[in-house]
Design a protein around this motif. Sequence first.
Motif, mmCIF file in Angstrom:
data_model
loop_
_atom_site.group_PDB
_atom_site.id
_atom_site.type_symbol
_atom_site.label_atom_id
_atom_site.label_comp_id
_atom_site.label_asym_id
_atom_site.label_seq_id
_atom_site.Cartn_x
_atom_site.Cartn_y
_atom_site.Cartn_z
ATOM 1 N N ASN A 52 13.674 18.025 -14.968
ATOM 2 C CA ASN A 52 14.995 17.701 -14.423
ATOM 3 C C ASN A 52 15.076 17.127 -13.384
ATOM 4 N N GLU A 53 14.059 17.753 -12.169
ATOM 5 C CA GLU A 53 14.184 17.316 -10.870
ATOM 6 C C GLU A 53 13.743 15.908 -10.932
ATOM 7 N N LEU A 54 12.722 15.302 -11.775
ATOM 8 C CA LEU A 54 12.412 13.930 -11.793
ATOM 9 C C LEU A 54 13.428 12.907 -12.328
ATOM 10 N N SER A 55 14.339 13.370 -13.181
ATOM 11 C CA SER A 55 15.385 12.544 -13.578
ATOM 12 C C SER A 55 16.603 12.717 -12.694
ATOM 13 N N LEU A 56 16.720 13.503 -11.872
ATOM 14 C CA LEU A 56 17.663 13.703 -10.795
ATOM 15 C C LEU A 56 17.339 12.524 -9.674
ATOM 16 N N MET A 57 15.866 12.714 -9.552
ATOM 17 C CA MET A 57 15.540 11.616 -8.273
ATOM 18 C C MET A 57 15.464 10.312 -8.873
ATOM 19 N N LEU A 72 0.886 -1.292 0.310
ATOM 20 C CA LEU A 72 -0.193 -0.118 -0.015
ATOM 21 C C LEU A 72 0.812 1.100 0.054
ATOM 22 N N GLY A 73 2.114 0.963 0.288
ATOM 23 C CA GLY A 73 2.983 2.327 0.049
ATOM 24 C C GLY A 73 3.828 2.619 1.325
ATOM 25 N N ALA A 74 4.103 1.536 1.987
ATOM 26 C CA ALA A 74 4.823 1.956 3.360
ATOM 27 C C ALA A 74 6.382 2.302 2.895
ATOM 28 N N LYS A 75 6.759 2.072 1.641
ATOM 29 C CA LYS A 75 8.012 2.710 1.378
ATOM 30 C C LYS A 75 7.870 3.876 0.038
ATOM 31 N N THR A 76 6.767 4.387 0.132
ATOM 32 C CA THR A 76 6.491 5.421 -1.029
ATOM 33 C C THR A 76 6.656 6.753 -0.297
ATOM 34 N N ILE A 77 6.951 7.798 -1.251
ATOM 35 C CA ILE A 77 6.922 9.210 -0.457
ATOM 36 C C ILE A 77 6.033 9.847 -1.610
ATOM 37 N N VAL A 78 5.089 10.730 -1.188
ATOM 38 C CA VAL A 78 4.481 11.443 -2.081
ATOM 39 C C VAL A 78 4.795 12.772 -2.014
ATOM 40 N N LEU A 79 5.289 13.446 -3.201
ATOM 41 C CA LEU A 79 5.941 14.904 -3.212
ATOM 42 C C LEU A 79 4.772 15.571 -3.402
ATOM 43 N N VAL A 103 16.489 5.024 -4.718
ATOM 44 C CA VAL A 103 15.205 5.136 -5.235
ATOM 45 C C VAL A 103 15.124 3.891 -6.231
ATOM 46 N N GLU A 104 13.887 3.303 -6.185
ATOM 47 C CA GLU A 104 13.324 2.290 -6.998
ATOM 48 C C GLU A 104 12.830 2.699 -8.323
ATOM 49 N N SER A 105 11.860 3.484 -8.068
ATOM 50 C CA SER A 105 10.935 4.030 -9.068
ATOM 51 C C SER A 105 10.371 5.663 -8.849
ATOM 52 N N VAL A 106 10.227 6.242 -9.917
ATOM 53 C CA VAL A 106 9.528 7.674 -9.723
ATOM 54 C C VAL A 106 8.252 7.602 -10.556
ATOM 55 N N SER A 107 7.394 8.158 -10.220
ATOM 56 C CA SER A 107 6.292 8.516 -11.174
ATOM 57 C C SER A 107 5.628 9.819 -10.909
ATOM 58 N N PRO A 108 5.625 10.634 -11.815
ATOM 59 C CA PRO A 108 5.097 12.021 -11.752
ATOM 60 C C PRO A 108 3.468 11.997 -11.942
ATOM 61 N N ILE A 159 5.293 10.594 -7.214
ATOM 62 C CA ILE A 159 5.411 9.581 -6.063
ATOM 63 C C ILE A 159 6.770 8.714 -6.347
ATOM 64 N N VAL A 160 7.464 8.587 -5.108
ATOM 65 C CA VAL A 160 8.617 7.996 -5.244
ATOM 66 C C VAL A 160 8.691 6.816 -4.397
ATOM 67 N N SER A 161 9.139 5.723 -4.964
ATOM 68 C CA SER A 161 9.281 4.823 -4.229
ATOM 69 C C SER A 161 10.628 4.164 -3.544
ATOM 70 N N SER A 162 10.971 4.083 -2.579
ATOM 71 C CA SER A 162 12.227 3.887 -2.048
ATOM 72 C C SER A 162 12.586 2.290 -2.230
ATOM 73 N N THR A 163 14.021 1.997 -2.303
ATOM 74 C CA THR A 163 14.482 0.452 -2.366
ATOM 75 C C THR A 163 13.672 -0.362 -1.341
ATOM 76 N N THR A 164 13.699 -0.009 -0.043
ATOM 77 C CA THR A 164 13.348 -0.614 1.058
ATOM 78 C C THR A 164 12.703 0.343 1.851
#
Lengths: 226, 408
Positions: free
Chosen positions: B87-92, B59-66, B98-103, B228-233
Amino acid sequence: MNEHKTIIELSNINKIYNLGNTKLQVLFDICLQIYEKDFIAIVGPSGSGKTTILNIIACLDRPTSGQYILNDIDVNSKSNDDLSEIRNKSIGVIFQNFNLISRHSALENVQMPLLYSDITDKKTRTRKARECLEMVDLTDRASHYPNELSGGQQQRVAIARSLINDPDIILADEPTGNLDSQTSRDIITLLKKLHEAGKTIIVITHNDEIAKETMDTINLKDGKIV
Amino acid sequence: MISRYLIDNIIEAASNLLRNKPRTLLTSLGIIIGISSVIILVAITNGAKTIIEEQLVSLGAKTIVLKPIGRTRSGVYRGMAQDFNQNELSLMKAMPTVESVSPIVKTSNQVSYRNKSQVVAVVGSNEDFARINDWPTESGDFINEMDVQDGARVCVLGASVQKRFFGAEDATSQSIRIDGISFKVIGTLTEKGLTPGGRDQDDFILIPFTSLNRWDYKGQLYGISNIIVSSTTTEDLEFTKFSIRKMLRETRGLLKDEFDNFEMVTYEKITRKILQTTNILKILLSAIASISLVVGGIGIMNIMLVSVTERTKEIGIRITIGAKSRDIVFQFLSESALIALFGGAVGIALGYFLSQLVSNFVGWPAIISTESIIIACLFSGFIGIFFGIYPAFKASRMDPIKAIRNEQ
């Protein structure tokens, strides 16, 4: 008069039981000296305090006042656990009703005192118990349980048990009281044999045949030696 | 020396207990029930906890919503909010944890198919959207990296949109018009249903966020309103947050005394709260189960008292022939401890067996930790000794003269 040393010395022993509000004195100023290798009978009517004296000598009971020296030890100053050890090592007790533990075999009953001694080796224990059963001529009944033995045989098991730690003193409280005359005679012979082997023996008895065999008889009446 | 004494005592105690098997069994029953219920409850709640943990992660315990926010010293207002850029997106995306990034670019447009035409929410995102939101397609494909690179005119329909425009017919491979521009439907999403707040989660059309920007003919570029950024762990979550904040402050040239003009939301606190709740539940349930252990212990004490009374004469004999008080205490403690340990062993076995059974029934794993087995063993031993002390001391304090006259 006796070349042996004193083994038991009672001086001014009083025993008073507290029965609620009333006090019952059963022993009055008992003084008694027993030497090594004595064979003594204590006789007297019931209620005269025979068993109480025997219990005190056996370190099962403590006098209300007076001194009891056993083998140069002041018994009164010892703790209950010390008394347990004295009973274990230096005193063998035989009862009228044998007091064997019914769920253990003859051999197990005989070796039970070793459970509370320093002898921990199982083989030594069994060997000693067999030797004691041999002394009372019961080797063929070693694995029998008390309820499979006759009264005389049970008493012989009890005697074997009293001998296991090779004590100096054997105390017997009416050992033939529950036995017929023939078996009684066997037990008397056995006690005589033990006396000849160098044990100090004190017997409470109504049996004249035992009294005849002993070296001395102590008469008790109403808590006093007469 | 000591060990021989110990072994003798245990053998004696065991043979004694075996002489009266039904009584021994009934006495240990309390311990059996107590230990097995503790084992079952701990195993089941542990199992439930792992399930809940897994679900929370999905459900997103390792996700961050910006989110962009504007903030002044007097408070918060949206006016100064600054959208995120590519640019910020690709830096993230380049960050190691970071596992995945979704704008997320949100807009709504007139959508038409044949003679139907409606205003529908259009969401611009990338290929990671499905993974981060754990949202598989019902039919067809999801947008891929190439679609995002090219700003391809493809779309994926939410279940409600599919239903409204196509009904039972599969929308895949059909074309729809968004703001008059033709988009090819490449797939549809599975149904997620309503949010607890009653909003229909399936009522949107998803397109590559790049194509949304390219096609906007009014010349106005859409900003990225959420990422939405998902961290590896889960463990890396804090570090990921820290890195993103640092990067964003640097690229945006924020001064030291300036506030962040973005906000990061995580579900960490909620996750922790929920896990805490399951822990409390576990403790509560074990405490309830422990009551039966105490009852079992009282049962042992009761039987030991009976046993001491029954064997008064034997105790008298033993003391007469030289047993010290510790010998008598030890004899009876060995028995009560043995009853309890036997009960504990059977309880563990039964608990193990039953928790597998319950696990099959409730449909989540039963996790029996060695820890709970060790604790169960120690605890049953403790119960046996604790509730055996009183009867054992009672036995050891007997007057041998009185005890030996006792006829049973």
